[in-house]
Design an enzyme around this catalytic site. Sequence first.
Site, PDB file in Angstrom:
ATOM      1  CG  HIS A 153     -13.330 -20.853  23.505  1.00  0.00           C
ATOM      2  ND1 HIS A 153     -14.309 -19.990  23.060  1.00  0.00           N
ATOM      3  CD2 HIS A 153     -13.719 -22.101  23.129  1.00  0.00           C
ATOM      4  CE1 HIS A 153     -15.267 -20.700  22.449  1.00  0.00           C
ATOM      5  NE2 HIS A 153     -14.919 -21.978  22.467  1.00  0.00           N
ATOM      6  CE  LYS A 280      10.485  -7.334  30.605  1.00  0.00           C
ATOM      7  NZ  LYS A 280       9.282  -7.841  30.008  1.00  0.00           N
ATOM      8  CE  LYS A 322       4.469   4.354  -9.883  1.00  0.00           C
ATOM      9  NZ  LYS A 322       3.350   5.283  -9.663  1.00  0.00           N
TER      10      LYS A 322
HETATM   11  N1  ARG Z   1       4.837   9.508 -12.151  1.00  0.00           N
HETATM   12  C1  ARG Z   1       3.576   9.191 -12.760  1.00  0.00           C
HETATM   13  C2  ARG Z   1       2.900   8.058 -11.970  1.00  0.00           C
HETATM   14  O1  ARG Z   1       3.552   7.385 -11.281  1.00  0.00           O
HETATM   15  C3  ARG Z   1       3.738   8.748 -14.155  1.00  0.00           C
HETATM   16  C4  ARG Z   1       2.544   8.941 -15.024  1.00  0.00           C
HETATM   17  C5  ARG Z   1       2.327  10.367 -15.262  1.00  0.00           C
HETATM   18  N2  ARG Z   1       1.358  10.603 -16.247  1.00  0.00           N
HETATM   19  C6  ARG Z   1       0.792  11.793 -16.442  1.00  0.00           C
HETATM   20  N3  ARG Z   1      -0.085  11.904 -17.340  1.00  0.00           N
HETATM   21  N4  ARG Z   1       1.095  12.801 -15.694  1.00  0.00           N
HETATM   22  O2  ARG Z   1       1.718   7.865 -12.033  1.00  0.00           O
END
Ligand code: ARG
Length: 457
Positions: A153, A280, A322
Site C-alpha cells: 500500500h 531542478k 504495421k
Molecule cells: N501493402 C499491403 C499490406 O501491407 C500489401 C498487400 C496488398 N494486397 C492486396 N491484395 N491489396 O497489406
Amino acid sequence: MWGGRFAEGPAAVMREINASIPFDKRLWRQDIAGSKAHVAMLAAQGIVTAADADAIGAGLDRIAAEYEADGVPEDLALEDIHMATEARLKDVIGDAAGRLHTARSRNDQVATDFRLWVRDAIDAVEAGLEAFQKALVARAAEHADTVMPGFTHLQSAQPVTLGHHLMAYYEMARRDRSRFADARVRMNECPLGSAALAGTGFPIDRQATAAALGFDRPTANSLDAVSDRDFAIDYLMAAAQAALHLSRLAEEIVLWASQPFGFVALPDAYSTGSSIMPQKRNPDAAELVRGHAGRIQGCLVALMTTMKGLPLAYSKDMQDDKPPVFEAHDLLALSLAAMTGMIETISFRQERMRAAAEAGFATATDLADWLVRVADIPFREAHEITGKAVRLAESERCGLAQLPLEALQAIDGRIDERVYQVLPVEASVAARASFGGTAPEQVRARIAEARTTLGLG
Ligand code: ARG
C-alpha cells in the site's frame, strides 16, 4: 457542377490513403530476402528459367545495395514496398522482372515479410532484455545487504534488501523473455506460397522457401496464412507486458528520486533541468519510460481492434498492422536502453533507505513474531502488544529498537532484553531466509543462479 474538381481530388486522396510505402519501406530487407528465396525455388522447380532467376537475383542484390546506400524512395504511386521493389527491378533487368511474381500474391508476400521482420524484432528485444537483466544483477550484487523499506500500500511494511528489490525486476524480465521466445516459436511458419488466399496451381516447393527463410515449416492453411496477424499481436502482447514492467520500475525511480524519498540520485546523463527552477533535476527518462508503456499498450489495442471484425481472408485493413508494431518496437527498444542506462548509473542513497526502514517501524512484525516464538504468546495477542509498542515509539518519535526495556515491559511483562536481537532492520532481513526471501544469503544465491543463466559464470 463540381465533377471536374472532384474527379482529381479523390484520386489524390485515394493514392494517399492506399499507400503504405511511407512506413512499410522498413520491410525492404525482408522483402528482398523473401523474393530471392521465392525465385530460387521457382527456378529449382522449373517454373522460371535459370537465366531469368539469375537475372532477378542479381537485380534484387543491386536494389538492396541501392536501398542500403540511399534509402527507399517514397513514391506513393507505387503503393508499397513490394510494388516499389518490383518496379525498380523492371528498370534494372527489364521484362524478366515480371516473372518474379509467378505463383505469389502480395498477400502471402506481405505476411511473410512481416513475420520475418517481427522475428528480427523479437531477437533485438531479447538482446535488450538480456542487457537490462545484466544491469539489474550487477547492481543487486552490490546491494545484497543494503536495507530499505519494503512497502505494501506504499506504506512501510517490512525491511527488505535493495538487492532483493532489484532482483524482482530480473524475474519480470525473465518472464518477458520467455514470452517473446514463445511467440517466436509459434510464429515461425512460412506463409509464402499461400498466394492470394487459396494456394496456387504452380508446382511450387513450400518446404524449400520455408527452409531458405529460416522458418520451421510452411503454414498449413492458405486462408489462415494470409489473414493471420496473431504473430504481430503476440509480439505486441509481449511488448506491452515488458513495457508495463519497465513502467513500474520507472515509477519507482520517479518516487525514489523525489525529495521526500531521497532514495536515489540520478546521474546528470539521465536527468534534465528546468528552464525556470534552477534547483531542478527531473527524472524525465523514467517518466518517458512510464509514458511509453501507455503508448505501447495502445498499439496492442489498436491492432486487436483492427483485426477483430475481419472476415477471411485478406482485407486492406490489415495494411494498418504495421504502424502499431513499428511504433511499439521503437518505443520498447528505446525504453529498454534508457532503463538499462539508468540502472547502471543510478546512485542509491543507502543511509536514506536504511533510515526510512527504521522510521517506518518496519520491524514491528519481527517484534510480534518474537513474542510468539520466545514468549509463547498467541499471534493475535502479540499483534496487539506490538501495536501498542508502535504507538509508544511514534509518540516518543523513536524507532522500536530505541524504546527502553522498562517501557516495553510496561506494555507486556513477558518481554525481556532478548527482544533487542530482532529489532534492528539488519536482523529482520537476515531472518527472512526462506527460499526466495529477502535475506542477503538468499539474494546472493538467486544472483548466483541468475549469473549462471545469463552466462556470466
Ligand atoms: N501493402 C499491403 C499490406 O501491407 C500489401 C498487400 C496488398 N494486397 C492486396 N491484395 N491489396 O497489406
